[in-house]
Scaffold this motif. Structure first.
Motif, mmCIF file in Angstrom:
data_model
loop_
_atom_site.group_PDB
_atom_site.id
_atom_site.type_symbol
_atom_site.label_atom_id
_atom_site.label_comp_id
_atom_site.label_asym_id
_atom_site.label_seq_id
_atom_site.Cartn_x
_atom_site.Cartn_y
_atom_site.Cartn_z
ATOM 1 N N ALA A 43 -5.125 40.509 16.551
ATOM 2 C CA ALA A 43 -5.427 39.220 15.929
ATOM 3 C C ALA A 43 -4.162 38.686 15.267
ATOM 4 N N LEU A 44 -3.870 37.426 15.506
ATOM 5 C CA LEU A 44 -2.677 36.764 14.981
ATOM 6 C C LEU A 44 -3.086 35.460 14.317
ATOM 7 N N SER A 45 -2.676 35.255 13.050
ATOM 8 C CA SER A 45 -2.936 34.009 12.346
ATOM 9 C C SER A 45 -1.676 33.163 12.330
ATOM 10 N N MET A 46 -1.794 31.883 12.739
ATOM 11 C CA MET A 46 -0.625 31.011 12.797
ATOM 12 C C MET A 46 -0.996 29.593 12.378
ATOM 13 N N ASN A 53 2.352 27.646 17.906
ATOM 14 C CA ASN A 53 0.890 27.621 17.992
ATOM 15 C C ASN A 53 0.438 26.912 19.265
ATOM 16 N N SER A 54 0.934 25.705 19.479
ATOM 17 C CA SER A 54 0.519 24.941 20.659
ATOM 18 C C SER A 54 1.030 25.581 21.944
ATOM 19 N N CYS A 55 2.186 26.247 21.872
ATOM 20 C CA CYS A 55 2.735 26.902 23.060
ATOM 21 C C CYS A 55 1.861 28.081 23.491
ATOM 22 N N ILE A 56 1.350 28.841 22.524
ATOM 23 C CA ILE A 56 0.458 29.950 22.845
ATOM 24 C C ILE A 56 -0.814 29.414 23.497
ATOM 25 N N SER A 57 -1.345 28.334 22.947
ATOM 26 C CA SER A 57 -2.563 27.756 23.510
ATOM 27 C C SER A 57 -2.350 27.293 24.946
ATOM 28 N N ARG A 58 -1.169 26.722 25.229
ATOM 29 C CA ARG A 58 -0.902 26.206 26.574
ATOM 30 C C ARG A 58 -0.633 27.330 27.575
ATOM 31 N N THR A 59 0.137 28.346 27.165
ATOM 32 C CA THR A 59 0.544 29.384 28.113
ATOM 33 C C THR A 59 -0.479 30.514 28.225
ATOM 34 N N GLY A 60 -1.290 30.719 27.169
ATOM 35 C CA GLY A 60 -2.286 31.776 27.200
ATOM 36 C C GLY A 60 -1.722 33.165 27.024
ATOM 37 N N LYS A 61 -0.543 33.271 26.423
ATOM 38 C CA LYS A 61 0.027 34.597 26.168
ATOM 39 C C LYS A 61 1.048 34.511 25.036
ATOM 40 N N PHE A 62 1.276 35.643 24.392
ATOM 41 C CA PHE A 62 2.274 35.706 23.326
ATOM 42 C C PHE A 62 2.791 37.133 23.209
ATOM 43 N N GLU A 120 -10.498 28.453 15.028
ATOM 44 C CA GLU A 120 -9.780 27.488 14.210
ATOM 45 C C GLU A 120 -10.272 27.539 12.765
ATOM 46 N N ALA A 121 -9.337 27.741 11.839
ATOM 47 C CA ALA A 121 -9.607 27.609 10.408
ATOM 48 C C ALA A 121 -9.016 26.277 9.949
ATOM 49 N N SER A 122 -9.103 25.984 8.655
ATOM 50 C CA SER A 122 -8.683 24.668 8.170
ATOM 51 C C SER A 122 -7.206 24.394 8.408
ATOM 52 N N THR A 123 -6.361 25.400 8.233
ATOM 53 C CA THR A 123 -4.914 25.203 8.393
ATOM 54 C C THR A 123 -4.299 26.095 9.458
ATOM 55 N N HIS A 124 -5.031 27.117 9.893
ATOM 56 C CA HIS A 124 -4.476 28.103 10.812
ATOM 57 C C HIS A 124 -5.384 28.328 12.021
ATOM 58 N N THR A 125 -4.777 28.820 13.088
ATOM 59 C CA THR A 125 -5.506 29.317 14.242
ATOM 60 C C THR A 125 -5.420 30.836 14.246
ATOM 61 N N LYS A 158 6.664 27.862 4.113
ATOM 62 C CA LYS A 158 5.470 27.173 3.611
ATOM 63 C C LYS A 158 4.302 27.232 4.583
ATOM 64 N N ASN A 159 4.562 27.499 5.868
ATOM 65 C CA ASN A 159 3.479 27.604 6.836
ATOM 66 C C ASN A 159 2.861 28.990 6.884
ATOM 67 N N ALA A 160 3.438 29.956 6.158
ATOM 68 C CA ALA A 160 2.928 31.326 6.209
ATOM 69 C C ALA A 160 1.597 31.432 5.470
#
Length: 218
Positions: A43-46, A53-62, A120-125, A158-160
């Motif tokens: 599990a990864l929170s970002m 974040n959007s790159c992981i969603s598009r490619t389906g891997k990390f 999806e959470a309020s600020t993170h995926t 600040k995004n952490a």
């Protein structure tokens, strides 16, 4: 509520990488955990604002490069305080490729995941990834977020998920300190800061001497 209690939870320091088309990209993350052993699942929170974040969603891997206590602190500045929208973060990084994704060589291990779900959470995926590859690199201990704060003397982007607003407040203890305005590194060398050469650069984000601000009493 005292948000400092969250600092008693265990966190690591990781470079999470993915692809922006054919281009490598990535960012720093600290909220990663293994949630099952068979099949091994991560599990990864970002933050939504992280370009990765959007790159992981598009490619389906990390992929996850696990930083060690001996990893160059500049990796944190490179991947944690710049955006992949504007720069290619891997341009000056020594890396290898596993399962099509970049792995930072200056690390103590790596994990590659196939995205299987997300929430999806309020600020993170929260991404769920099934592990498809992984290995140990060397024998140096993994860097914890506590080590990063206490020894490397860095602050959270600040995004952490673990960012605390008081990290940006000036130091309240006595004595002047020189603090990098970009990444929060506090200079504590033996040479007075004013006597450092103009070529001095922050060891974390590699910004110049002019980016340091004096805080505290003179």
């Amino acid at each position: 509520m005292n948000p400092n209690v969250f600092r008693n939870l265990s966190y690591g320091v990781y470079v999470v990488s993915s692809l922006d088309g054919d281009r490598n990209t990535g960012c720093i993350a600290n909220s990663i955990m293994q949630i099952t052993s068979s099949p091994a699942t991560i599990a990864l929170s970002m933050n939504h604002d992280n370009y990765t974040n959007s790159c992981i969603s598009r490619t389906g891997k990390f992929a996850i490069s696990i930083l060690s206590e001996t990893s160059d602190p500049g990796l944190i500045g490179c991947f944690g305080f710049r955006t992949g929208r504007d720069v290619n973060k891997f341009d000056d990084i020594d890396y290898t490729v596993k399962e099509g994704l970049p792995i930072v060589k200056d690390s103590c291990g790596y994990i590659v995941c196939r995205l299987i779900d997300k929430m999806e959470a309020s600020t993170h995926t929260v991404f769920l990834g099934e592990v498809i590859d992984g290995d140990v690199i060397g024998s140096d201990p993994a860097m914890t977020y506590s080590y990063y704060h206490k020894v490397v003397k860095g602050k959270s982007p600040k995004n952490a998920p673990t960012y605390l607003p008081q990290e940006d407040e000036p130091a309240s203890d006595s004595g002047a300190k020189w603090v990098c305005s970009i990444c929060g590194y506090v200079y504590d060398g033996d040479i007075p800061f004013e006597e450092l050469p103009d070529t001095y650069a922050c060891p974390i984000c590699h910004q110049g001497k002019d980016k340091f601000l004096k805080t505290g009493d003179s």
